[in-house]
Design a protein around this motif. Structure first.
Motif, PDB file in Angstrom:
ATOM      1  N   GLU A  65      39.633  40.949 -22.971  1.00  0.00           N
ATOM      2  CA  GLU A  65      39.210  39.448 -23.680  1.00  0.00           C
ATOM      3  C   GLU A  65      37.564  39.401 -23.728  1.00  0.00           C
ATOM      4  O   GLU A  65      36.863  40.487 -23.261  1.00  0.00           O
ATOM      5  CB  GLU A  65      39.645  38.680 -22.446  1.00  0.00           C
ATOM      6  N   LYS A  66      37.111  38.418 -24.185  1.00  0.00           N
ATOM      7  CA  LYS A  66      35.740  38.342 -24.410  1.00  0.00           C
ATOM      8  C   LYS A  66      35.005  38.095 -23.254  1.00  0.00           C
ATOM      9  O   LYS A  66      35.443  37.333 -22.318  1.00  0.00           O
ATOM     10  CB  LYS A  66      35.580  37.022 -25.379  1.00  0.00           C
ATOM     11  N   GLY A  67      33.805  38.627 -22.868  1.00  0.00           N
ATOM     12  CA  GLY A  67      33.181  38.528 -21.777  1.00  0.00           C
ATOM     13  C   GLY A  67      33.521  39.227 -20.739  1.00  0.00           C
ATOM     14  O   GLY A  67      32.847  39.248 -19.466  1.00  0.00           O
ATOM     15  N   GLN A  68      34.300  40.426 -20.914  1.00  0.00           N
ATOM     16  CA  GLN A  68      34.655  41.188 -19.656  1.00  0.00           C
ATOM     17  C   GLN A  68      33.827  42.239 -19.731  1.00  0.00           C
ATOM     18  O   GLN A  68      33.137  42.828 -20.586  1.00  0.00           O
ATOM     19  CB  GLN A  68      36.102  41.689 -19.856  1.00  0.00           C
ATOM     20  N   MET A  69      33.785  42.936 -18.158  1.00  0.00           N
ATOM     21  CA  MET A  69      33.218  44.121 -18.154  1.00  0.00           C
ATOM     22  C   MET A  69      34.056  45.083 -18.022  1.00  0.00           C
ATOM     23  O   MET A  69      34.884  44.922 -16.716  1.00  0.00           O
ATOM     24  CB  MET A  69      32.126  44.225 -16.953  1.00  0.00           C
ATOM     25  N   VAL A  70      34.324  46.000 -18.835  1.00  0.00           N
ATOM     26  CA  VAL A  70      35.698  47.008 -18.685  1.00  0.00           C
ATOM     27  C   VAL A  70      35.213  48.617 -18.416  1.00  0.00           C
ATOM     28  O   VAL A  70      34.369  48.855 -19.081  1.00  0.00           O
ATOM     29  CB  VAL A  70      36.304  47.017 -20.001  1.00  0.00           C
ATOM     30  N   GLY A  71      35.651  48.772 -17.216  1.00  0.00           N
ATOM     31  CA  GLY A  71      35.403  50.207 -16.903  1.00  0.00           C
ATOM     32  C   GLY A  71      36.194  51.123 -17.679  1.00  0.00           C
ATOM     33  O   GLY A  71      37.439  51.113 -17.615  1.00  0.00           O
ATOM     34  N   LEU A  72      35.941  52.287 -18.336  1.00  0.00           N
ATOM     35  CA  LEU A  72      36.747  53.271 -19.124  1.00  0.00           C
ATOM     36  C   LEU A  72      36.458  54.798 -18.427  1.00  0.00           C
ATOM     37  O   LEU A  72      35.358  54.933 -18.147  1.00  0.00           O
ATOM     38  CB  LEU A  72      36.316  53.188 -20.501  1.00  0.00           C
ATOM     39  N   GLU A 101      34.576  50.219 -10.060  1.00  0.00           N
ATOM     40  CA  GLU A 101      35.284  49.373  -8.994  1.00  0.00           C
ATOM     41  C   GLU A 101      34.570  48.257  -9.144  1.00  0.00           C
ATOM     42  O   GLU A 101      35.224  47.018  -8.808  1.00  0.00           O
ATOM     43  CB  GLU A 101      35.132  50.050  -7.660  1.00  0.00           C
ATOM     44  N   LYS A 102      33.402  47.837  -9.839  1.00  0.00           N
ATOM     45  CA  LYS A 102      32.817  46.742 -10.030  1.00  0.00           C
ATOM     46  C   LYS A 102      33.081  46.140 -11.078  1.00  0.00           C
ATOM     47  O   LYS A 102      32.759  44.825 -11.437  1.00  0.00           O
ATOM     48  CB  LYS A 102      31.388  46.722  -9.857  1.00  0.00           C
ATOM     49  N   CYS A 103      34.163  46.488 -12.044  1.00  0.00           N
ATOM     50  CA  CYS A 103      34.268  46.010 -13.339  1.00  0.00           C
ATOM     51  C   CYS A 103      35.584  44.922 -13.138  1.00  0.00           C
ATOM     52  O   CYS A 103      36.181  45.123 -12.181  1.00  0.00           O
ATOM     53  CB  CYS A 103      34.767  47.118 -14.166  1.00  0.00           C
ATOM     54  N   SER A 104      35.672  44.102 -14.038  1.00  0.00           N
ATOM     55  CA  SER A 104      36.689  42.788 -14.067  1.00  0.00           C
ATOM     56  C   SER A 104      38.224  43.812 -14.521  1.00  0.00           C
ATOM     57  O   SER A 104      39.046  43.463 -13.871  1.00  0.00           O
ATOM     58  CB  SER A 104      36.370  42.101 -15.021  1.00  0.00           C
ATOM     59  N   THR A 105      37.939  44.914 -15.195  1.00  0.00           N
ATOM     60  CA  THR A 105      39.276  45.397 -15.826  1.00  0.00           C
ATOM     61  C   THR A 105      38.919  47.096 -15.790  1.00  0.00           C
ATOM     62  O   THR A 105      37.749  47.218 -16.094  1.00  0.00           O
ATOM     63  CB  THR A 105      39.799  45.109 -16.970  1.00  0.00           C
TER      64      THR A 105
END
Length: 571
Positions: free
Chosen positions: A32-39, A203-207
């Motif tokens: 989703e828009k505005g997310q911080m995603v950890g890959l 661990e700090k990401c939203s997803t």
């Protein structure tokens, strides 16, 4: 009608020519828009391939990718125009200044010249590079280069930011600064996909998206992943400094234990599902699990047990002798002092950690201790032999794994093993025996004919370590040996390193993974070429303990001690 997600990946499959398995296999992801995603994921899991597909640098074999409503096959240029992409090896021009690099990327982005002054001023303030606008990019520290790379990709004010391991090789201070900068951008509505090998960042990401062998094993909030390791994480305290390494090695062979780490004077374990901690030791204390615990558990745990490398290594005398010694080492390059009056000693079988920010003098110290550069003042000794007076004898006791790899990229794996074994004085039957041992221990047989430059990072790290230890040295110098590799590979390395120390091998190591530093018997923190703090991991953490920081981590200690000394030097 439900609106289309900002990024939608459906049935994505990508296979490269000659590969036995797909790089990505029927991937399904929505962001989703505005997310911080950890890959996240092990080396070779498909992270970089996914990022390149998202920005339209390659087409999928099957499936579809929609980014901001644009199809990646038909509308790649529109995706690229609205996306900032920072690959692992970002293309800074080292012979151009900070400002010249920014102007170059502004030209590539067709940024109007009349808007640049305001935008550049914002980015230079944002990245704190204003003081260095006239400095050549090649003269920047690792952290400053990453900040400049980030400034360059933000010139066109993107809607999506794709970052492929931006904090690899960056010290904890710069890493936190980089993280704060990017999280501020998400607060302004930017969507970020952050590829990382640092699980505390994820661990700090939203997803979090956890990839393994091209498949998504987990997609969701990091705290939900912790459910699988709740009530399975335990700590054991009160061990003697000399006992903790062997105790951990014994625990890793216990059928109840899934994973284990040294944390200063403590040992932390994660048990297998529905299993209690081993009853023969105790008392065990429940410990809050981390996302890294969940990551390792999802991947099935590390390879535990004995180190096959250490098992073939002859025992060194357990005499407590001083094996490595630096005596008032000083190195000047013109007017610049890289290392300033630095002294230390390392006992046989001990692991010594040399920590510090990028540019602090760690690699210069390593090179002096290996005899690769001569000190301006002072002396280095290995096993009692002076590197200045008897360099050949001193070097014969040393194995060295360099920060940038001392491998020859144009040589095959087997040719590298053959070259380095000869350089370390192995010939004939002994050389053949040790090469075959390294092939077996580090699982290099499938790669023997491949050029080293084409190897995945984790395999390249194994080969570099194999080349450094095949002559069974008394002393092992490791300069950021696990930079950029995933937690499972790091555990494999530390299984070998801890077992080698038990065998009596003396280890000197630099690292930016502060949890690795917990394995050390002694740590020195070096800043601007000087020793600013020394002690065991627990002693350094106790130095910064306060009401505001009652249980500091090793990373907390690093950052706080650097901050204290920075203020002192400024004053």
């Amino acid at each position: 009608m439900t609106p289309e997600p900002f990024i939608s990946v459906k049935g994505l499959t990508k296979t490269f020519k000659g590969a036995a398995k797909p790089a990505l296999d029927h991937l399904e992801i929505q962001i989703e828009k505005g997310q911080m995603v950890g890959l996240v994921g092990p080396d070779g899991s498909g992270k970089t391939t996914l990022l390149r597909l998202l920005i339209g640098l390659m087409d999928p074999d099957r499936g579809s990718i929609s980014v901001m409503g644009f199809d990646s096959r038909r509308q790649a240029e529109k995706i690229q125009a609205a996306t900032g992409y920072m690959p692992q090896k970002f293309g800074l021009y080292e012979d151009l200044t900070v400002l010249e690099n920014m102007n170059l990327y502004a030209d590539l982005r067709n940024s109007p010249k009349n808007e640049r002054e305001v935008r550049f001023a914002q980015l230079l303030a944002f990245t704190d590079l204003g003081r260095f606008r006239g400095r050549l990019a090649g003269k920047l520290s690792g952290g400053m280069k990453q900040k400049l790379g980030l400034a360059c990709v933000l010139i066109a004010t993107p809607d999506l930011l794709l970052l492929d391991e931006p904090s690899v090789g960056v010290d904890p201070v710069s890493r936190r600064e980089l993280w704060k900068m990017v999280t501020k951008l998400t607060g302004d509505g930017l969507t970020v996909v952050w590829g990382t090998s640092y699980l505390d960042e994820a661990e700090k990401c939203s997803t979090v998206i956890l990839l393994h062998q091209g498949r998504a094993l987990y997609v969701g909030p990091p705290d939900q992943a912790l459910d699988r390791v709740n009530n399975r994480s335990f700590a054991l305290s009160g061990l003697n400094q000399s006992d903790r390494r062997q105790t951990l090695m014994d625990l890793l062979k216990d059928g109840l234990v899934m994973d284990g780490l040294i944390q200063g004077g403590d040992i932390k374990i994660v048990t297998k599902e529905n299993e209690p901690p081993p009853p023969q030791l105790g008392p065990w204390v429940n410990k809050k699990p981390s996302f890294e615990d969940a990551f390792v558990d999802i991947l099935g745990g590390p390879t535990l047990g004995e180190s096959a490398l250490a098992a073939k290594m002859a025992d060194k005398p357990k005499d407590g002798a001083i094996v490595v010694e630096a005596i008032h080492l000083t190195k000047r390059f013109g007017d610049f002092t890289a290392v300033d009056d630095y002294s230390f000693q390392i006992k046989r079988g001990h692991i010594f950690g040399l920590l510090g920010p990028n540019g602090a003098g760690k690699s210069t110290t390593f090179k002096m201790m290996c005899g690769l550069i001569r000190p301006t003042l002072g002396e280095a000794k290995i096993a009692g032999h002076s590197l200045a007076l008897n360099p050949t004898k001193a070097r014969s006791h040393v194995g060295y794994m360099a920060q940038k790899f001392s491998l020859y990229d144009q040589l095959s794996v087997l040719q590298n093993l053959t070259f380095f074994s000869g350089a370390y004085g192995l010939f004939g039957a002994r050389q053949k025996e040790q090469i075959e041992l390294m092939e077996e221990v580090f699982d290099l047989c499938p790669f023997l004919s491949l050029d080293a430059g084409l190897l995945p990072l984790g395999i390249k790290q194994r080969l570099a370590l194999a080349c450094a230890v095949m002559h069974q040295p008394d002393v092992l110098f490791l300069d950021e040996p696990t930079s950029g590799v995933d937690p499972l590979t790091r555990r494999e390395f530390w299984l070998h390193i801890n077992h080698l120390a038990i065998k009596g091998v003396t280890v000197m190591i630099t690292t930016h993974f502060m949890e690795e530093a917990e394995n050390c018997d002694l740590i020195t923190l070096i800043y601007r070429g000087r020793d600013v703090a020394s002690g065991t991991p627990d002693e350094l953490k106790n130095l910064v303990k306060s009401p505001n920081l009652p249980n500091p981590t090793m990373e907390d200690a690093f950052i706080e001690l650097i901050a204290q000394n920075n203020l002192h030097l400024v004053a």
